[in-house]
Write an enzyme that holds these catalytic residues in place. Structure first.
Site, short mmCIF file in Angstrom:
data_model
loop_
_atom_site.label_atom_id
_atom_site.label_comp_id
_atom_site.label_asym_id
_atom_site.label_seq_id
_atom_site.Cartn_x
_atom_site.Cartn_y
_atom_site.Cartn_z
N LYS A 22 1.01 -1.18 -0.03
CA LYS A 22 -0.02 -0.12 0.01
C LYS A 22 0.70 1.22 -0.08
O LYS A 22 0.64 2.16 -1.05
CB LYS A 22 -0.88 0.00 1.24
CG LYS A 22 -1.51 1.36 1.45
CD LYS A 22 -2.56 1.17 2.78
CE LYS A 22 -1.56 1.52 4.12
NZ LYS A 22 -1.53 2.82 4.41
N ASN A 23 1.64 1.34 0.83
CA ASN A 23 2.53 2.42 1.09
C ASN A 23 3.50 2.70 -0.13
O ASN A 23 4.15 3.84 -0.28
CB ASN A 23 3.30 2.76 2.27
CG ASN A 23 2.46 2.76 3.40
OD1 ASN A 23 1.08 2.98 3.38
ND2 ASN A 23 2.89 2.43 4.61
N ARG A 36 -4.49 11.02 3.81
CA ARG A 36 -3.65 12.01 4.04
C ARG A 36 -2.56 12.33 3.11
O ARG A 36 -2.25 13.23 2.66
CB ARG A 36 -2.92 11.99 5.53
CG ARG A 36 -3.75 12.39 6.69
CD ARG A 36 -2.88 12.04 7.81
NE ARG A 36 -1.71 12.56 7.57
CZ ARG A 36 -1.02 13.81 7.52
NH1 ARG A 36 -2.07 14.74 8.14
NH2 ARG A 36 0.08 14.22 7.54
N CYS A 56 -4.72 13.00 12.19
CA CYS A 56 -5.35 11.89 12.28
C CYS A 56 -5.19 11.13 13.75
O CYS A 56 -4.45 11.64 14.51
CB CYS A 56 -4.91 10.89 11.15
SG CYS A 56 -3.39 10.16 11.31
N ARG A 68 0.68 15.11 12.64
CA ARG A 68 1.09 15.00 11.15
C ARG A 68 1.24 16.39 10.32
O ARG A 68 0.72 16.11 9.28
CB ARG A 68 0.32 13.81 10.81
CG ARG A 68 0.37 12.30 11.29
CD ARG A 68 -0.27 11.41 10.70
NE ARG A 68 0.46 10.71 9.79
CZ ARG A 68 0.18 9.65 9.09
NH1 ARG A 68 -1.00 9.13 9.21
NH2 ARG A 68 1.06 9.18 7.94
N PRO A 69 1.95 17.05 10.70
CA PRO A 69 2.08 18.26 9.97
C PRO A 69 2.88 17.94 8.74
O PRO A 69 3.50 16.95 8.45
CB PRO A 69 2.77 19.02 10.75
CG PRO A 69 3.51 18.57 11.87
CD PRO A 69 2.68 17.23 11.87
N VAL A 70 2.83 18.83 7.80
CA VAL A 70 3.77 18.63 6.50
C VAL A 70 4.64 19.83 6.26
O VAL A 70 4.75 20.03 4.90
CB VAL A 70 2.70 18.42 5.35
CG1 VAL A 70 2.02 17.05 5.27
CG2 VAL A 70 1.70 19.43 5.04
N ASP A 126 5.15 0.84 11.88
CA ASP A 126 3.98 0.15 11.54
C ASP A 126 3.76 -1.23 12.09
O ASP A 126 2.65 -1.97 11.70
CB ASP A 126 3.81 0.29 9.73
CG ASP A 126 3.53 1.73 9.29
OD1 ASP A 126 3.19 2.39 10.18
OD2 ASP A 126 3.87 1.93 8.07
N ILE A 172 8.10 7.51 16.53
CA ILE A 172 8.01 8.19 15.24
C ILE A 172 6.47 9.00 15.54
O ILE A 172 6.32 10.13 14.97
CB ILE A 172 7.54 7.22 14.04
CG1 ILE A 172 9.02 6.28 14.24
CG2 ILE A 172 7.47 7.84 12.92
CD1 ILE A 172 10.34 7.03 13.76
N ARG A 221 -8.45 -0.38 4.84
CA ARG A 221 -7.64 0.74 4.18
C ARG A 221 -6.27 -0.05 3.73
O ARG A 221 -5.60 0.48 2.79
CB ARG A 221 -7.37 1.85 4.97
CG ARG A 221 -8.39 2.69 5.30
CD ARG A 221 -8.09 3.99 6.12
NE ARG A 221 -7.29 4.75 5.46
CZ ARG A 221 -6.85 5.98 5.58
NH1 ARG A 221 -7.15 6.62 6.78
NH2 ARG A 221 -5.90 6.53 4.98
N1 EPU Z 1 6.08 15.00 10.28
C1 EPU Z 1 6.35 16.08 10.50
N2 EPU Z 1 6.34 17.05 9.52
C2 EPU Z 1 6.32 16.54 8.37
C3 EPU Z 1 6.29 15.38 8.08
C4 EPU Z 1 6.42 14.44 9.08
O1 EPU Z 1 6.29 16.49 11.82
O2 EPU Z 1 6.64 17.77 7.33
C5 EPU Z 1 6.07 13.83 11.40
C6 EPU Z 1 4.90 13.09 11.49
O3 EPU Z 1 3.82 13.82 11.95
C7 EPU Z 1 5.39 11.86 12.22
C8 EPU Z 1 6.68 11.48 11.47
O4 EPU Z 1 7.07 13.02 11.23
O5 EPU Z 1 5.12 12.12 13.40
C9 EPU Z 1 7.05 10.85 10.67
O6 EPU Z 1 6.33 11.04 9.49
P1 EPU Z 1 6.59 10.61 7.96
O7 EPU Z 1 6.53 11.72 6.93
O8 EPU Z 1 8.03 9.90 7.90
O9 EPU Z 1 5.43 9.70 7.50
P2 EPU Z 1 4.34 9.73 6.72
O10 EPU Z 1 5.01 9.83 5.18
O11 EPU Z 1 3.28 10.48 7.01
C10 EPU Z 1 4.55 7.22 6.22
C11 EPU Z 1 3.49 6.19 5.88
C12 EPU Z 1 3.06 5.61 7.65
C13 EPU Z 1 4.28 5.34 8.11
C14 EPU Z 1 5.31 6.44 8.25
C15 EPU Z 1 6.50 5.88 9.04
C16 EPU Z 1 2.54 6.35 3.67
C17 EPU Z 1 1.33 6.66 3.22
N3 EPU Z 1 2.32 6.25 5.32
O12 EPU Z 1 3.62 8.12 6.61
O13 EPU Z 1 2.10 4.49 7.33
O14 EPU Z 1 4.02 5.08 9.65
O15 EPU Z 1 5.56 6.77 6.73
O16 EPU Z 1 7.02 4.91 8.31
O17 EPU Z 1 3.44 5.70 3.19
C18 EPU Z 1 0.43 3.03 7.89
O18 EPU Z 1 0.53 2.46 7.09
O19 EPU Z 1 -0.40 2.45 8.91
C19 EPU Z 1 1.12 4.44 8.06
C20 EPU Z 1 0.73 4.99 9.08
#
Ligand code: EPU
Length: 420
Positions: free
Chosen positions: A22-23, A94, A118, A123-125, A306, A328, A398
Site C-alpha cells: 500500500k505505502n 492524508r 489523524c 502529522r504536519p507537512v 507500522d 515516530i 484501508r
Molecule cells: N512529520 C512532521 N512534519 C512533516 C512530515 C512528518 O512533523 O513535514 C512527522 C509526522 O507527524 C510523524 C513523523 O514525522 O510523526 C513521521 O512522518 P513521515 O513523514 O515519515 O510519515 P508519513 O509519510 O506521514 C508514512 C506511512 C506511514 C508510516 C510512516 C513512517 C504512507 C502513506 N504512510 O507516513 O504508514 O507509519 O511513513 O514509516 O506511506 C500506515 O501504513 O499505517 C502508516 C501510518
C-alpha cells in the site's frame, strides 16, 4: 458498518500470499501525474486507499482504474490536468497531499487541501512545504487549501530536519522534472521511497542514491510510459508473521520481503519465533513459549512503527516483561486500552509502554482506531480464548487486502459481519 468476529485459539497452518505494498503504491500512483503517457501498474493491492487514490487521480484529470480482469493491475491514462485536489478526498487519505509537488511540476499551479491530523498524531507537512519553497514554489494557505505557484520548479539543496517518508517521496516527485539538480539530504531510507525512485527511473528519471540518506535528482524534460510492478507489502507480511507466531502455528509467508523486514524478523527471533527464509519468502513457526523483549520504533532500517502494535499483541502473551518505545508518532498507542479489555497487562507512560505477559487473553468486543491498531486486535483475537468482535474494521480495509480470507485459508475462524 462491519466487524470481524474471531474465535481464537486455532494455530494457523498453511501458506499466505503477500500482496503489493500500500505505502509504495500510493506515491507511485500519484507520480503518474508527471507522465504524459499511459502506464500500467501491477501487484497493486485492492484496498480502500487505492480506490481513493484512483478517485483523486480522476478528479485531477487522469483515467485511473483497476483493469477489468479482476486482478491487481491499475491502468492510468493521461488527460488534461486539473490543479485542484479537494478536501473531501484529502481528508479521507492524508497521503493525497503528495499531489502538490507533481501538479506544480506539471502546471506551475496547484490548489491542494491541507490534510488535518489523524488518530495517530498531528502529522504536519511543513517539511514538504519548506522544501517546495526552496525549489521556487510560492505557497500560501487560504480557506484550508495550500495555493501553490511557480514558473518552473528549480533544483535546490535540501536538508530535511528528520527523515520523513512522505516528504522524501514528495520532493523526489517534485524534482524529476525540475530545472537542474536537486540534492535531498537526511532522507528517509524506507524501501517504499526506493520503489518510487525505481519506478520513476524506469520511466526515464535521473535519480541516484535512493535507499540511502542522500538522493540526487537531475531534472529531465519528460518521462515515458510503461509498466511497473509494485514491491510486496513488508508490513502486511510482518503482520502475518506475528499472527502465525502468536497462535503457535506454522505458515509459509510467500513473497515476504525478508531483506526489508530485518528489524522485525530479528525481534521476533529474540522472542522465540523460528524463521526460515527460503527463495520466495519465509517459513515461520513457534514451538516454545514467547519471550519478552524490548523494542523502540525507528526510521528504516530500524524497527518500523507500522509493526509496533502487532508485536505488542505478541508481547501481551510473552514470558516476562517487555517494553515498547514509540518514537515516530505521538499518539500511536490506541490499541493499548483495547488489548487491556482482553486481559493484557500494559502500563503506559508517555511514549513508553511496559507489558507484562499474561497466561491468556480473553475474547471481547474491541474497537479498531487506526489501521495497525486494528491489525493488532485481530492478532490478539486469533490467540484469545473465546470470541473477539473487532468493530470499525473500515480502518483495516484501508490497508489489508482480503485479510479475513487470507487468515481463513490458514485455519483461522474469522468472519465479517454487519455491525448495526
Ligand atoms: N512529520 C512532521 N512534519 C512533516 C512530515 C512528518 O512533523 O513535514 C512527522 C509526522 O507527524 C510523524 C513523523 O514525522 O510523526 C513521521 O512522518 P513521515 O513523514 O515519515 O510519515 P508519513 O509519510 O506521514 C508514512 C506511512 C506511514 C508510516 C510512516 C513512517 C504512507 C502513506 N504512510 O507516513 O504508514 O507509519 O511513513 O514509516 O506511506 C500506515 O501504513 O499505517 C502508516 C501510518
Amino acid at each position: 458498518m462491519e466487524k470481524l468476529v474471531i474465535e481464537g485459539g486455532v494455530p494457523l497452518r498453511g501458506t499466505i500470499q503477500v500482496s503489493g505494498s500500500k505505502n509504495a503504491a500510493l506515491p507511485i500512483l500519484f507520480s503518474s501525474i508527471l507522465l504524459d503517457h499511459p502506464v500500467t501498474f501491477h501487484n497493486v493491492p485492492r484496498l480502500r486507499d487505492i480506490n481513493t487514490t484512483n478517485a483523486m487521480l480522476k478528479v485531477l484529470g487522469r483515467q485511473a482504474s483497476f483493469c477489468d480482469d479482476g486482478g491487481n493491475s491499475v491502468r492510468v491514462a493521461p488527460g488534461p490536468l486539473n490543479p485542484e485536489a479537494p478536501y473531501d478526498l484529502v481528508k479521507t487519505m492524508r497521503a493525497s497531499v503528495l499531489v502538490l509537488g507533481p501538479l506544480l511540476a506539471r502546471l506551475g499551479r496547484a490548489r491542494v487541501a491541507l490534510p488535518g491530523g489523524c488518530a495517530i498524531g498531528a502529522r504536519p507537512v511543513e517539511q514538504h512545504t519548506k522544501a517546495l519553497e526552496k525549489m521556487g514554489a510560492e505557497l500560501t494557505l487560504d480557506s484550508g487549501y495550500i495555493h501553490g505557484r511557480c514558473k518552473r520548479l528549480r533544483g535546490a539543496d535540501i536538508t530535511f530536519d528528520f527523515p520523513t517518508v512522505g516528504g522524501t517521496e514528495h520532493l523526489i516527485m517534485a524534482a524529476v522534472l525540475a530545472e537542474g539538480q536537486t540534492v535531498l539530504r537526511n532522507c528517509a531510507r524506507e524501501p517504499e521511497v526506493a520503489d518510487l525512485a525505481n519506478f520513476l527511473r524506469a520511466m526515464g528519471a535521473d535519480i541516484k542514491g535512493h535507499g540511502g540518506d542522500e538522493i540526487t535528482i537531475n531534472g529531465v524534460n519528460g518521462l515515458a510510459g510503461g509498466e511497473y510492478a509494485i514491491m510486496p507489502d513488508r508490513i502486511e507480511a510482518g503482520t502475518f508473521l506475528a499472527a502465525t507466531a502468536i497462535t503457535g502455528g506454522e505458515c509459509d509467508i510467500a513473497g515476504c520481503p525478508i531483506g526489508e523486514l530485518t528489524a522485525a524478523i530479528a525481534k521476533m527471533g529474540e522472542m522465540g519465533v523460528t524463521l526460515e527464509p527460503h527463495e520466495n519468502g519465509v517459513l515461520v513457526r513457534r514451538s516454545g513459549p514467547l519471550r519478552g523483549a524490548d523494542m523502540m520504533t525507528r526510521p528504516y532500517p530500524g524497527f518500523p512503527t507500522d509493526m509496533q502494535a502487532q508485536i505488542m499483541a505478541m508481547m501481551t502473551l510473552a514470558d516476562g516483561s517487555s517494553t515498547v518505545e514509540e518514537t515516530i508518532f505521538e499518539n500511536r498507542f490506541m490499541h493499548v486500552p483495547e488489548l487491556m479489555r482482553m486481559g493484557a497487562d500494559i502500563r503506559l507512560s508517555g511514549s513508553r509502554a511496559v507489558i507484562r505477559g499474561v497466561r491468556e487473553l480473553a475474547g471481547a468486543p474491541v474497537m479498531a482506531s487506526d489501521l495497525r491498531a486494528s491489525a493488532s486486535l485481530v492478532i490478539a483475537g486469533l490467540a484469545a480464548r473465546g470470541q473477539t468482535h473487532v468493530q470499525r474494521i473500515y480502518h483495516l480495509d484501508r490497508g489489508y487486502e482480503h485479510i479475513e480470507h487470507k487468515l481463513e485459508k490458514v485455519g483461522a475462524r474469522i468472519r465479517r459481519e454487519r455491525d448495526d
